[in-house]
Write a protein that holds these residues in place. Structure first.
Motif, short mmCIF file in Angstrom:
data_model
loop_
_atom_site.label_atom_id
_atom_site.label_comp_id
_atom_site.label_asym_id
_atom_site.label_seq_id
_atom_site.Cartn_x
_atom_site.Cartn_y
_atom_site.Cartn_z
N LEU A 53 0.99 -1.19 -0.02
CA LEU A 53 -0.76 0.36 -0.39
C LEU A 53 1.33 1.41 0.09
N TYR A 54 0.70 1.95 -0.98
CA TYR A 54 1.51 3.94 -1.31
C TYR A 54 0.32 4.66 -0.96
N ILE A 55 1.20 4.87 0.20
CA ILE A 55 0.15 6.50 1.35
C ILE A 55 1.35 7.30 0.71
N PRO A 56 0.78 8.10 0.61
CA PRO A 56 1.38 9.81 -0.05
C PRO A 56 2.38 9.67 1.52
N GLN A 57 1.15 10.34 1.81
CA GLN A 57 1.31 11.15 3.22
C GLN A 57 2.59 10.36 3.69
N ARG A 58 2.65 9.41 3.98
CA ARG A 58 3.36 8.22 5.29
C ARG A 58 4.94 7.92 3.95
N ASP A 59 4.99 7.36 2.62
CA ASP A 59 5.70 6.90 2.03
C ASP A 59 6.41 8.07 1.27
N GLY A 60 5.85 8.96 0.70
CA GLY A 60 6.88 10.18 -0.64
C GLY A 60 7.63 11.04 0.10
N GLN A 61 8.73 10.90 -1.32
CA GLN A 61 9.58 11.55 -1.12
C GLN A 61 9.93 11.89 -2.11
N GLY A 62 11.38 13.17 -2.23
CA GLY A 62 11.14 13.63 -3.83
C GLY A 62 10.20 14.34 -4.18
N ASN A 63 10.34 14.39 -5.41
CA ASN A 63 8.77 15.26 -6.13
C ASN A 63 7.92 14.16 -6.40
N LYS A 64 6.71 15.35 -5.94
CA LYS A 64 5.22 14.63 -5.77
C LYS A 64 4.81 14.11 -6.62
N ILE A 65 4.69 14.85 -8.24
CA ILE A 65 4.14 14.47 -9.17
C ILE A 65 4.64 13.08 -10.14
N ASP A 66 5.99 13.23 -10.15
CA ASP A 66 7.15 11.73 -10.17
C ASP A 66 7.04 10.55 -9.70
N GLN A 67 6.55 11.06 -8.39
CA GLN A 67 6.08 9.71 -7.59
C GLN A 67 4.44 9.03 -7.54
N ILE A 68 3.24 10.74 -7.60
CA ILE A 68 1.88 10.04 -8.07
C ILE A 68 2.46 8.94 -9.71
N ILE A 69 3.58 9.54 -11.01
CA ILE A 69 3.13 8.38 -12.10
C ILE A 69 3.41 7.57 -11.77
N SER A 70 4.93 7.83 -11.21
CA SER A 70 5.49 6.29 -10.85
C SER A 70 5.01 4.90 -10.44
N ASN A 71 4.37 5.40 -9.38
CA ASN A 71 3.07 4.73 -8.18
C ASN A 71 1.74 4.27 -8.68
N MET A 72 1.36 5.59 -10.03
CA MET A 72 -0.14 5.47 -10.40
C MET A 72 0.40 3.94 -11.88
N GLY A 73 1.62 4.06 -12.26
CA GLY A 73 2.48 2.93 -13.47
C GLY A 73 2.08 1.85 -13.22
N VAL A 74 2.73 1.38 -11.82
CA VAL A 74 2.79 0.19 -11.24
C VAL A 74 1.72 -0.05 -10.22
N SER A 75 0.78 0.50 -10.29
CA SER A 75 -0.67 -0.21 -9.65
C SER A 75 -1.37 -1.01 -10.35
N ARG A 76 -1.78 -1.87 -9.61
CA ARG A 76 -2.85 -2.41 -10.31
C ARG A 76 -4.85 -1.70 -9.95
N LYS A 77 -4.45 -1.61 -8.76
CA LYS A 77 -5.69 -0.26 -8.47
C LYS A 77 -5.25 1.08 -7.84
N VAL A 78 -6.64 1.91 -7.71
CA VAL A 78 -6.26 3.13 -7.13
C VAL A 78 -7.31 3.46 -6.58
N ILE A 79 -7.41 3.32 -5.23
CA ILE A 79 -8.71 4.35 -4.41
C ILE A 79 -8.92 5.72 -3.95
N LEU A 80 -9.40 6.42 -4.79
CA LEU A 80 -9.60 8.14 -4.37
C LEU A 80 -10.94 7.85 -2.99
N PHE A 81 -10.14 8.18 -2.21
CA PHE A 81 -11.50 9.01 -1.21
C PHE A 81 -11.45 9.97 -1.79
N LEU A 82 -12.86 10.68 -2.21
CA LEU A 82 -13.43 12.07 -2.69
C LEU A 82 -13.43 12.64 -1.09
#
Length: 131
Positions: free
Chosen positions: A5-34
């Motif tokens: 489970l990747y949680i940006p607030q917990r696991d994020g380091q570095g460039n946030k946009i790069d992290q989103i793109i990288s982690n989304m690219g390898v994700s099988r599922k994405v949970i969006l809490f709107l």
């Protein structure tokens, strides 16, 4: 279940946009809490847009959408409107029925074996992203 489970607030380091793109690219599922706060955050809006595009391009059920609270009309962006109109979403609630539906949908989505088959040239494990 051996999932990560990747949680940006917990696991994020570095460039946030790069992290989103990288982690989304390898994700099988994405949970969006709107929520209104989610939509007001530009990074979360970017993540929602990326998830929607992946959903459209891959033509598979990869988004799990949870609406935490009714969104204010001013906070329903074009991307959020598209997500809510194409995906079955769960309205969060503290009552027993709402919580059961939430866990049922997440468990069902995670247990969908078709989505757990690794993509070609992808050594990744299943990752679920949340903004």
């Amino acid at each position: 279940m051996g999932l990560r489970l990747y949680i940006p607030q917990r696991d994020g380091q570095g460039n946030k946009i790069d992290q989103i793109i990288s982690n989304m690219g390898v994700s099988r599922k994405v949970i969006l809490f709107l929520s209104d706060k989610y939509v007001e955050d530009d990074y979360c809006e970017f993540e929602a847009s990326l998830a929607y595009n992946k959903y459209i391009n891959e033509r598979r059920d990869l988004m799990i959408v949870v609406v935490l609270r009714e969104l204010g009309a001013m906070n329903v962006t074009q991307t959020i409107h598209k997500i809510l109109s194409v995906d079955n979403y769960i309205k969060w609630g503290w009552d027993e029925e709402s919580m059961e539906l939430f866990w049922l949908k997440i468990t069902t989505a995670i247990n969908n074996m078709d989505d757990l088959i690794p993509q070609r040239n992808c050594p990744c494990e299943k990752v679920i992203s949340k903004c």
